[in-house]
Design an enzyme around this catalytic site. Sequence first.
Site, PDB file in Angstrom:
ATOM      1  N   GLU A  55       0.763  -1.275  -0.065  1.00 19.97           N
ATOM      2  CA  GLU A  55      -0.105  -0.129  -0.083  1.00 19.97           C
ATOM      3  C   GLU A  55       0.762   1.194   0.038  1.00 19.97           C
ATOM      4  OE1 GLU A  55      -2.976  -0.622   2.948  1.00 19.97           O
ATOM      5  OE2 GLU A  55      -3.133  -2.602   2.444  1.00 19.97           O
ATOM      6  N   ASN A 100      -1.943 -14.809  -0.463  1.00 22.35           N
ATOM      7  CA  ASN A 100      -2.830 -15.844  -0.117  1.00 22.35           C
ATOM      8  C   ASN A 100      -3.420 -16.664  -1.437  1.00 22.35           C
ATOM      9  OD1 ASN A 100      -4.831 -14.365  -1.485  1.00 22.35           O
ATOM     10  ND2 ASN A 100      -6.058 -13.669   0.411  1.00 22.35           N
ATOM     11  N   GLY A 169      -4.569 -12.621   7.663  1.00 23.26           N
ATOM     12  CA  GLY A 169      -3.423 -12.881   6.600  1.00 23.26           C
ATOM     13  C   GLY A 169      -2.268 -11.959   7.321  1.00 23.26           C
ATOM     14  N   ASP A 170      -2.706 -10.690   7.529  1.00 21.45           N
ATOM     15  CA  ASP A 170      -1.501  -9.724   8.134  1.00 21.45           C
ATOM     16  C   ASP A 170      -0.973 -10.256   9.302  1.00 21.45           C
ATOM     17  OD1 ASP A 170      -2.806  -6.748   6.680  1.00 21.45           O
ATOM     18  OD2 ASP A 170      -3.941  -8.324   6.799  1.00 21.45           O
TER      19      ASP A 170
HETATM   20  N1  LIG Z   1     -11.778 -20.045  10.764  1.00 18.75           N
HETATM   21  C1  LIG Z   1     -10.687 -19.994  11.065  1.00 18.75           C
HETATM   22  N2  LIG Z   1      -9.986 -20.564  12.200  1.00 18.75           N
HETATM   23  C2  LIG Z   1      -9.015 -20.418  12.510  1.00 18.75           C
HETATM   24  N3  LIG Z   1      -7.771 -19.953  11.966  1.00 18.75           N
HETATM   25  C3  LIG Z   1      -8.067 -19.443  10.594  1.00 18.75           C
HETATM   26  C4  LIG Z   1      -9.430 -19.112  10.222  1.00 18.75           C
HETATM   27  N4  LIG Z   1      -9.345 -18.741   9.088  1.00 18.75           N
HETATM   28  C5  LIG Z   1      -8.223 -18.148   9.030  1.00 18.75           C
HETATM   29  N5  LIG Z   1      -7.348 -18.813   9.994  1.00 18.75           N
HETATM   30  C6  LIG Z   1      -5.994 -18.427  10.122  1.00 18.75           C
HETATM   31  O1  LIG Z   1      -5.607 -17.069   9.495  1.00 18.75           O
HETATM   32  C7  LIG Z   1      -4.802 -17.442   8.519  1.00 18.75           C
HETATM   33  C8  LIG Z   1      -4.715 -16.499   7.267  1.00 18.75           C
HETATM   34  O2  LIG Z   1      -6.120 -16.246   6.796  1.00 18.75           O
HETATM   35  P1  LIG Z   1      -6.248 -16.169   5.315  1.00 18.75           P
HETATM   36  O3  LIG Z   1      -7.615 -16.343   4.876  1.00 18.75           O
HETATM   37  O4  LIG Z   1      -5.449 -17.677   4.676  1.00 18.75           O
HETATM   38  O5  LIG Z   1      -5.463 -15.128   4.619  1.00 18.75           O
HETATM   39  P2  LIG Z   1      -5.822 -13.831   4.089  1.00 18.75           P
HETATM   40  O6  LIG Z   1      -6.578 -12.890   5.181  1.00 18.75           O
HETATM   41  O7  LIG Z   1      -4.757 -13.112   3.716  1.00 18.75           O
HETATM   42  O8  LIG Z   1      -7.039 -14.224   3.042  1.00 18.75           O
HETATM   43  C9  LIG Z   1      -5.062 -18.953   8.002  1.00 18.75           C
HETATM   44  O9  LIG Z   1      -3.458 -19.403   7.538  1.00 18.75           O
HETATM   45  C10 LIG Z   1      -5.144 -19.643   9.263  1.00 18.75           C
HETATM   46  O10 LIG Z   1      -3.933 -19.878   9.823  1.00 18.75           O
HETATM   47 MG   LIG Z   2      -8.366 -15.724   2.895  1.00 16.16          MG
END
Ligand SMILES: Nc1ncnc2c1ncn2[C@@H]1O[C@H](COP(=O)(O)OP(=O)(O)O)[C@@H](O)[C@H]1O
Ligand SMILES: [Mg+2]
Length: 215
Positions: A55, A100, A169-170
């Site tokens: 950003e 991601n 993700g962050d």
């Molecule tokens: N429902 C959930 N329960 C527990 N951990 C989660 C869940 N959703 C995401 N996470 C954790 O958060 C991380 C990042 O989320 P993700 O969706 O992969 O990234 P982004 O926000 O970049 O799309 C995942 O790799 C996982 O470890």
């Molecule tokens: Mg995601």
Amino acid sequence: MAEGGGARRGDAAAGRGENSIVIVGGANMLGWPERTGEEDTEVFMGAGAVLLQREIPDSVNIQAAEAAKISGVLVILYVGGVETPIPKELLCLVHILSPNEMELACLTGMPTETFEYISKAVRKCHEMGVKQLLVKLGEEGSALFVEGEEPIRRPIIPAAKVLGTTGAGDTLTAAYAVSHVEGKTRKEALKFAAAAASIRSMPKIDAVIELLESL
Ligand SMILES: Nc1ncnc2c1ncn2[C@@H]1O[C@H](COP(=O)(O)OP(=O)(O)O)[C@@H](O)[C@H]1O
Ligand SMILES: [Mg+2]
């Protein structure tokens, strides 16, 4: 939209039921002073890792990554936020790229619906000059790919109650950097990162340690 432009993330994300985020670049995209490489090198000399995100202008990231690399500091690039292509010059400077699954698809133009597809897309990133990728896979967890090695897969740590995953993700990428700086192995760092990301947005370190101890 504010002066300085904005970037919109998420047309693809919204279509797949993921969250969608609007970013107004504003001051982040404007008025970066000219700096000498030496000034930047001094700034990074004491750092354990440098975590960059998109950003701010690519040119600033390139300058920061160059200085960090000269200082011997680990450079991680968080991919989210902006969907414009990442300049090759920047890709070649980062030690770990952290997309991601959708950002990986965008970056490579390849499908990422299965782990096999993801592995193929990661190989394309290796060909583009990126040696390590920390890929975030939502409820499928995450995986660390190091060129020439078997990927390390990390399932999620189920959260007691999922309040929303914005910022997960962050958090995962930042927590991985923290654990790396603490000298943990890649596997341990992935577990710490999964714990941090399972707690609602941006937990304090004590909450992550408490969760890990309770497992
Ligand atoms: N429902 C959930 N329960 C527990 N951990 C989660 C869940 N959703 C995401 N996470 C954790 O958060 C991380 C990042 O989320 P993700 O969706 O992969 O990234 P982004 O926000 O970049 O799309 C995942 O790799 C996982 O470890
Ligand atoms: Mg995601």
